[in-house]
Design a protein around this motif. Structure first.
Motif, PDB file in Angstrom:
ATOM      1  N   GLY A 251      -3.318  16.083 -38.018  1.00 51.22           N
ATOM      2  CA  GLY A 251      -4.211  16.508 -38.302  1.00 51.22           C
ATOM      3  C   GLY A 251      -5.233  16.411 -37.280  1.00 51.22           C
ATOM      4  N   GLY A 252      -4.005  16.812 -35.931  1.00 51.45           N
ATOM      5  CA  GLY A 252      -4.752  17.239 -34.264  1.00 51.45           C
ATOM      6  C   GLY A 252      -5.569  15.626 -33.774  1.00 51.45           C
ATOM      7  N   MET A 253      -5.530  15.864 -32.391  1.00 50.39           N
ATOM      8  CA  MET A 253      -6.508  14.148 -31.864  1.00 50.39           C
ATOM      9  C   MET A 253      -7.882  15.278 -31.160  1.00 50.39           C
ATOM     10  SD  MET A 253      -5.135  12.602 -28.592  1.00 50.39           S
ATOM     11  CE  MET A 253      -3.864  10.990 -29.808  1.00 50.39           C
ATOM     12  N   ARG A 254      -8.675  14.482 -31.684  1.00 45.49           N
ATOM     13  CA  ARG A 254      -9.650  14.979 -31.605  1.00 45.49           C
ATOM     14  C   ARG A 254     -10.668  14.368 -30.064  1.00 45.49           C
ATOM     15  NH1 ARG A 254      -8.221  14.155 -35.884  1.00 45.49           N
ATOM     16  NH2 ARG A 254      -8.864  15.935 -37.422  1.00 45.49           N
ATOM     17  N   VAL A 255     -10.875  14.894 -28.934  1.00 42.78           N
ATOM     18  CA  VAL A 255     -11.780  14.731 -27.568  1.00 42.78           C
ATOM     19  C   VAL A 255     -13.410  15.450 -27.451  1.00 42.78           C
ATOM     20  CG1 VAL A 255     -11.211  14.661 -25.384  1.00 42.78           C
ATOM     21  CG2 VAL A 255      -9.781  14.109 -27.111  1.00 42.78           C
ATOM     22  N   ASN A 256     -14.390  14.052 -27.693  1.00 46.15           N
ATOM     23  CA  ASN A 256     -15.553  14.462 -27.637  1.00 46.15           C
ATOM     24  C   ASN A 256     -16.251  13.291 -26.379  1.00 46.15           C
ATOM     25  OD1 ASN A 256     -18.372  15.970 -27.380  1.00 46.15           O
ATOM     26  ND2 ASN A 256     -17.864  16.207 -29.348  1.00 46.15           N
ATOM     27  N   VAL A 257     -16.306  13.908 -25.053  1.00 48.59           N
ATOM     28  CA  VAL A 257     -16.346  13.000 -24.070  1.00 48.59           C
ATOM     29  C   VAL A 257     -17.944  13.224 -23.538  1.00 48.59           C
ATOM     30  CG1 VAL A 257     -14.160  11.813 -23.643  1.00 48.59           C
ATOM     31  CG2 VAL A 257     -15.007  14.311 -22.350  1.00 48.59           C
ATOM     32  N   SER A 258     -18.042  12.655 -22.363  1.00 46.01           N
ATOM     33  CA  SER A 258     -20.140  12.549 -21.379  1.00 46.01           C
ATOM     34  C   SER A 258     -19.132  13.319 -20.108  1.00 46.01           C
ATOM     35  CB  SER A 258     -20.305  11.477 -21.747  1.00 46.01           C
ATOM     36  OG  SER A 258     -21.611  11.794 -20.662  1.00 46.01           O
ATOM     37  N   ASP A 259     -19.708  14.337 -19.802  1.00 45.55           N
ATOM     38  CA  ASP A 259     -19.515  14.508 -18.486  1.00 45.55           C
ATOM     39  C   ASP A 259     -20.751  13.983 -17.702  1.00 45.55           C
ATOM     40  OD1 ASP A 259     -17.480  16.147 -18.874  1.00 45.55           O
ATOM     41  OD2 ASP A 259     -18.620  18.190 -18.960  1.00 45.55           O
ATOM     42  N   SER A 260     -21.703  13.361 -17.512  1.00 44.23           N
ATOM     43  CA  SER A 260     -22.744  12.163 -17.551  1.00 44.23           C
ATOM     44  C   SER A 260     -21.554  11.800 -15.631  1.00 44.23           C
ATOM     45  CB  SER A 260     -23.421  11.270 -18.013  1.00 44.23           C
ATOM     46  OG  SER A 260     -24.157  10.351 -16.884  1.00 44.23           O
ATOM     47  N   GLY A 261     -22.422  12.441 -14.489  1.00 38.77           N
ATOM     48  CA  GLY A 261     -21.921  11.858 -13.059  1.00 38.77           C
ATOM     49  C   GLY A 261     -20.311  12.564 -13.208  1.00 38.77           C
ATOM     50  N   GLY A 262     -20.111  13.415 -13.786  1.00 39.16           N
ATOM     51  CA  GLY A 262     -18.208  13.725 -13.125  1.00 39.16           C
ATOM     52  C   GLY A 262     -17.951  13.769 -14.712  1.00 39.16           C
ATOM     53  N   ALA A 263     -16.817  14.724 -14.124  1.00 41.09           N
ATOM     54  CA  ALA A 263     -15.671  15.107 -15.657  1.00 41.09           C
ATOM     55  C   ALA A 263     -15.100  14.070 -16.925  1.00 41.09           C
ATOM     56  CB  ALA A 263     -14.925  15.764 -14.590  1.00 41.09           C
ATOM     57  N   GLY A 264     -15.601  14.112 -17.827  1.00 45.40           N
ATOM     58  CA  GLY A 264     -15.777  13.138 -18.773  1.00 45.40           C
ATOM     59  C   GLY A 264     -14.615  12.496 -19.031  1.00 45.40           C
ATOM     60  N   PHE A 265     -12.886  13.412 -18.794  1.00 44.18           N
ATOM     61  CA  PHE A 265     -12.161  12.768 -19.188  1.00 44.18           C
ATOM     62  C   PHE A 265     -11.138  13.140 -18.177  1.00 44.18           C
ATOM     63  CE2 PHE A 265      -8.866  12.808 -22.728  1.00 44.18           C
ATOM     64  CZ  PHE A 265      -7.382  11.673 -21.894  1.00 44.18           C
ATOM     65  N   ASP A 266     -10.508  11.647 -17.044  1.00 45.76           N
ATOM     66  CA  ASP A 266     -10.457  12.303 -15.876  1.00 45.76           C
ATOM     67  C   ASP A 266      -8.453  12.426 -16.024  1.00 45.76           C
ATOM     68  OD1 ASP A 266      -8.909  12.105 -13.117  1.00 45.76           O
ATOM     69  OD2 ASP A 266     -10.541  10.671 -12.562  1.00 45.76           O
TER      70      ASP A 266
END
Length: 318
Positions: free
Chosen positions: A207-222
């Motif tokens: 079913g796959g993996m879902r990513v939903n991150v916040s970019d507050s202060g820079g990229a949400g997923f480093d």
């Protein structure tokens, strides 16, 4: 009267004013209490150690009476016990940190949640979110590091989620040696989570993996110090925010949903890309990829073939 002189009694001592009395009372009663408060030591977290074997979180198999369910408690499974343990979290619990030993497993059962107060939790075994329709959570009340050489598994259901608690911005660090794998969702409740990946994120559920991150202060997923892998037959969908740095590696027929920004990274292996207004920015696309939907390419290098399927569109700039 003596020798013609009249003696008068000495005057009474001056009465204390209300202000003087208040100051005297304050220094006698309040100030010592303040010193006691300042000197009081911070409360120490209590270690609850699972005594080995299989059972439910609420069972009486901990080293301390009851079961861990307070911000000042640590859950240790199973403290080096030679008997491998499988513990099923069958309630909603809130703790400070956890430790999972090699060969041991903590299952968060369907509809249950584990809230972490923050700090470092060491997993050298398996932490598994096993939701099958009901919301099943690992929630962060503070910035949290998953350390150790173990695996954190998000089951093949979108309701298996890692997210911040109560909408506060929190950071999840996937430590070196740690693998976050499966499906489920990273973020998506409050969209107030940031991820620092120093290990491996592996999307391998059908079913796959879902990513939903916040970019507050820079990229949400480093991802600059880690790697993202998408297994054959699985997919990774970026539904919001930015993934930055490192490599996104496909192995076979892998899907990549572009609903946010993938920047300053390398896409390696062939992907079936589905766009919903997202873009690549400063990226390098290698091998052969197909595109459906709408994807932007900004300052992006394509070294392989890029095929447009079913009305797919690519908008380029830079």
């Amino acid at each position: 009267m003596e020798g013609g002189r009249r003696f008068s009694p000495p005057p009474p001592p001056p009465r204390e004013t209300v202000l003087v009395k208040a100051i005297r009372w304050h220094f006698k009663h309040v100030v010592p209490t303040l010193f006691l408060v300042v000197a009081a030591p911070a409360a120490q977290a209590v270690d609850y150690t699972w005594q080995g074997g299989s059972g439910n979180w609420t069972d009486s198999n901990w080293s301390v009476a009851g079961f861990p369910n307070a911000a000042a408690s640590n859950a240790l499974i199973d403290g080096g016990n030679p008997l491998n343990s499988v513990v099923n979290l069958n309630t909603n619990a809130s703790i400070d940190t956890f430790g999972i030993g090699s060969g041991d497993t903590l299952n968060i059962l369907n509809g249950s949640s584990l809230t972490l107060n923050g700090g470092t939790s060491t997993n050298t075994g398996t932490l598994s979110l096993n939701g099958t329709g009901a919301d099943t959570y690992l929630l962060l009340s503070g910035d949290t590091t998953l350390a150790g050489s173990g695996t954190t598994v998000l089951g093949n259901d979108a309701n298996n989620r890692i997210d911040s608690n109560n909408g506060q911005l929190r950071t999840l660090t996937v430590g070196s040696g740690q693998t976050l794998e499966g499906g489920g969702s990273v973020g998506g409740i409050y969209n107030q989570i940031k991820v620092v990946n120093q290990g491996t994120v592996l999307a391998d559920a059908t079913g796959g993996m879902r990513v939903n991150v916040s970019d507050s202060g820079g990229a949400g997923f480093d991802n600059s110090a880690g790697q993202i892998q998408v297994a054959n037959g699985s997919s990774l969908s970026l539904n919001g925010g930015t993934i930055s740095g490192g490599t996104v590696q496909g192995t076979g027929s892998s899907g990549l949903g572009v609903g946010g920004t993938l920047q300053n990274l390398t896409v390696q292996g062939g992907f079936n890309m589905s766009g919903s207004g997202g873009s690549f920015n400063g990226a390098t696309l290698n091998n052969s990829n197909t595109v459906t939907g709408n994807i932007g390419l900004v300052n992006t290098t394509n070294t392989g073939a890029l095929a447009l399927n079913n009305g797919g569109q690519v908008n380029t700039s830079g």
